[in-house]
Design a protein around this motif. Structure first.
Motif, mmCIF file in Angstrom:
data_model
loop_
_atom_site.group_PDB
_atom_site.id
_atom_site.type_symbol
_atom_site.label_atom_id
_atom_site.label_comp_id
_atom_site.label_asym_id
_atom_site.label_seq_id
_atom_site.Cartn_x
_atom_site.Cartn_y
_atom_site.Cartn_z
ATOM 1 N N VAL A 240 49.519 49.835 59.562
ATOM 2 C CA VAL A 240 48.673 49.752 60.757
ATOM 3 C C VAL A 240 47.894 48.443 60.783
ATOM 4 O O VAL A 240 47.688 47.851 61.840
ATOM 5 N N THR A 241 47.483 47.955 59.624
ATOM 6 C CA THR A 241 46.656 46.748 59.563
ATOM 7 C C THR A 241 47.379 45.504 60.055
ATOM 8 O O THR A 241 46.732 44.530 60.414
ATOM 9 N N CYS A 242 48.701 45.510 60.075
ATOM 10 C CA CYS A 242 49.421 44.310 60.507
ATOM 11 C C CYS A 242 50.270 44.546 61.757
ATOM 12 O O CYS A 242 51.114 43.717 62.099
ATOM 13 N N CYS A 243 50.040 45.632 62.453
ATOM 14 C CA CYS A 243 50.792 45.938 63.672
ATOM 15 C C CYS A 243 49.876 45.837 64.890
ATOM 16 O O CYS A 243 48.727 46.251 64.839
ATOM 17 N N ALA A 244 50.432 45.317 65.965
ATOM 18 C CA ALA A 244 49.645 45.212 67.190
ATOM 19 C C ALA A 244 49.415 46.576 67.833
ATOM 20 O O ALA A 244 48.381 46.816 68.441
ATOM 21 N N LEU A 245 50.374 47.468 67.700
ATOM 22 C CA LEU A 245 50.261 48.796 68.292
ATOM 23 C C LEU A 245 50.865 49.813 67.343
ATOM 24 O O LEU A 245 51.957 49.614 66.817
ATOM 25 N N THR A 246 50.155 50.873 67.125
ATOM 26 C CA THR A 246 50.645 51.967 66.298
ATOM 27 C C THR A 246 50.434 53.267 67.059
ATOM 28 O O THR A 246 49.356 53.492 67.615
ATOM 29 N N THR A 247 51.442 54.108 67.087
ATOM 30 C CA THR A 247 51.271 55.447 67.645
ATOM 31 C C THR A 247 51.479 56.449 66.520
ATOM 32 O O THR A 247 52.327 56.260 65.654
ATOM 33 N N VAL A 248 50.674 57.475 66.537
ATOM 34 C CA VAL A 248 50.789 58.541 65.553
ATOM 35 C C VAL A 248 51.190 59.784 66.329
ATOM 36 O O VAL A 248 50.468 60.231 67.218
ATOM 37 N N VAL A 249 52.351 60.328 65.990
ATOM 38 C CA VAL A 249 52.902 61.459 66.727
ATOM 39 C C VAL A 249 53.166 62.605 65.757
ATOM 40 O O VAL A 249 53.822 62.411 64.736
ATOM 41 N N ALA A 250 52.650 63.759 66.078
ATOM 42 C CA ALA A 250 52.892 64.985 65.313
ATOM 43 C C ALA A 250 52.411 66.147 66.182
ATOM 44 O O ALA A 250 51.625 65.949 67.114
ATOM 45 N N PRO A 251 52.865 67.341 65.891
ATOM 46 C CA PRO A 251 52.394 68.495 66.665
ATOM 47 C C PRO A 251 50.880 68.689 66.540
ATOM 48 O O PRO A 251 50.247 68.213 65.596
ATOM 49 N N MET A 252 50.340 69.412 67.505
ATOM 50 C CA MET A 252 48.912 69.709 67.517
ATOM 51 C C MET A 252 48.516 70.418 66.223
ATOM 52 O O MET A 252 49.232 71.288 65.738
ATOM 53 N N GLY A 253 47.400 69.998 65.653
ATOM 54 C CA GLY A 253 46.883 70.645 64.461
ATOM 55 C C GLY A 253 47.375 70.056 63.151
ATOM 56 O O GLY A 253 47.008 70.538 62.089
ATOM 57 N N TYR A 254 48.185 69.003 63.204
ATOM 58 C CA TYR A 254 48.716 68.411 61.979
ATOM 59 C C TYR A 254 47.773 67.393 61.340
ATOM 60 O O TYR A 254 48.076 66.849 60.303
ATOM 61 N N GLY A 255 46.656 67.088 61.977
ATOM 62 C CA GLY A 255 45.668 66.206 61.358
ATOM 63 C C GLY A 255 45.784 64.746 61.735
ATOM 64 O O GLY A 255 45.337 63.874 60.986
ATOM 65 N N LYS A 256 46.352 64.448 62.895
ATOM 66 C CA LYS A 256 46.492 63.052 63.331
ATOM 67 C C LYS A 256 45.133 62.373 63.447
ATOM 68 O O LYS A 256 44.921 61.299 62.876
ATOM 69 N N THR A 257 44.218 62.986 64.161
ATOM 70 C CA THR A 257 42.892 62.404 64.361
ATOM 71 C C THR A 257 42.161 62.292 63.034
ATOM 72 O O THR A 257 41.522 61.271 62.752
ATOM 73 N N THR A 258 42.255 63.301 62.193
ATOM 74 C CA THR A 258 41.612 63.265 60.878
ATOM 75 C C THR A 258 42.153 62.109 60.048
ATOM 76 O O THR A 258 41.387 61.366 59.420
ATOM 77 N N ALA A 259 43.475 61.929 60.054
ATOM 78 C CA ALA A 259 44.087 60.849 59.273
ATOM 79 C C ALA A 259 43.653 59.485 59.784
ATOM 80 O O ALA A 259 43.329 58.586 58.998
ATOM 81 N N ILE A 260 43.635 59.306 61.093
ATOM 82 C CA ILE A 260 43.230 58.013 61.660
ATOM 83 C C ILE A 260 41.751 57.761 61.403
ATOM 84 O O ILE A 260 41.354 56.639 61.061
ATOM 85 N N ASN A 261 40.924 58.782 61.545
ATOM 86 C CA ASN A 261 39.494 58.612 61.238
ATOM 87 C C ASN A 261 39.300 58.208 59.778
ATOM 88 O O ASN A 261 38.488 57.331 59.467
ATOM 89 N N TRP A 262 40.040 58.841 58.861
ATOM 90 C CA TRP A 262 39.971 58.469 57.448
ATOM 91 C C TRP A 262 40.382 57.009 57.271
ATOM 92 O O TRP A 262 39.697 56.241 56.587
#
Length: 128
Positions: A24-46
């Motif tokens: 993520v640190t060297c990409c202009a755009l990153t998308t995180v895709v997973a089903p609801m409840g898999y912790g996407k927001t938690t992982a990105i916040n971390w």
């Protein structure tokens, strides 16, 4: 002997997930895709918290609450202002390609004055 106090707010991020987030640190755009409840927001916040420990960074968090474009635009304006960029207050929501191009040009100019900058849009899939 004193009893150990447990911290129930501890977040575990696996080494595999950490490795997936590293680019993520060297990409202009990153998308995180997973089903609801898999912790996407938690992982990105971390990830963003960890990056903030390493480097001073500009962080703009935008939440999408519905498919209403006017509400989304207001949340964009508020998020940028909260991060110290008030220049979007005078912008109406772009309605065509030319307006969007002007907006992006001004955003790039303003954000180029900072170091690392992350724009985190949570629940972007809600916009149609």
């Amino acid at each position: 002997m004193a009893r150990q106090k447990w911290n129930l707010n501890t977040i575990y991020i696996s080494e595999r997930l950490k490795a997936c987030l590293r680019p993520v640190t060297c990409c202009a755009l990153t998308t995180v895709v997973a089903p609801m409840g898999y912790g996407k927001t938690t992982a990105i916040n971390w990830f963003l918290d960890e990056q903030g420990k390493i480097d001073a960074l500009c962080l703009i968090r935008i939440s999408v609450y519905s498919d209403n474009l006017a509400i989304f635009w207001k949340s964009v304006q508020v998020a940028f202002k909260r991060a110290g960029f008030g220049f979007l207050e005078d912008y109406a929501c772009p309605e065509d390609v030319a307006g969007a191009g002007l907006l992006i040009e001004d955003m790039c100019h303003e954000l180029s004055k900072t170091g690392s900058c992350y724009i985190f849009i949570d629940d972007f899939h809600l916009l149609t």
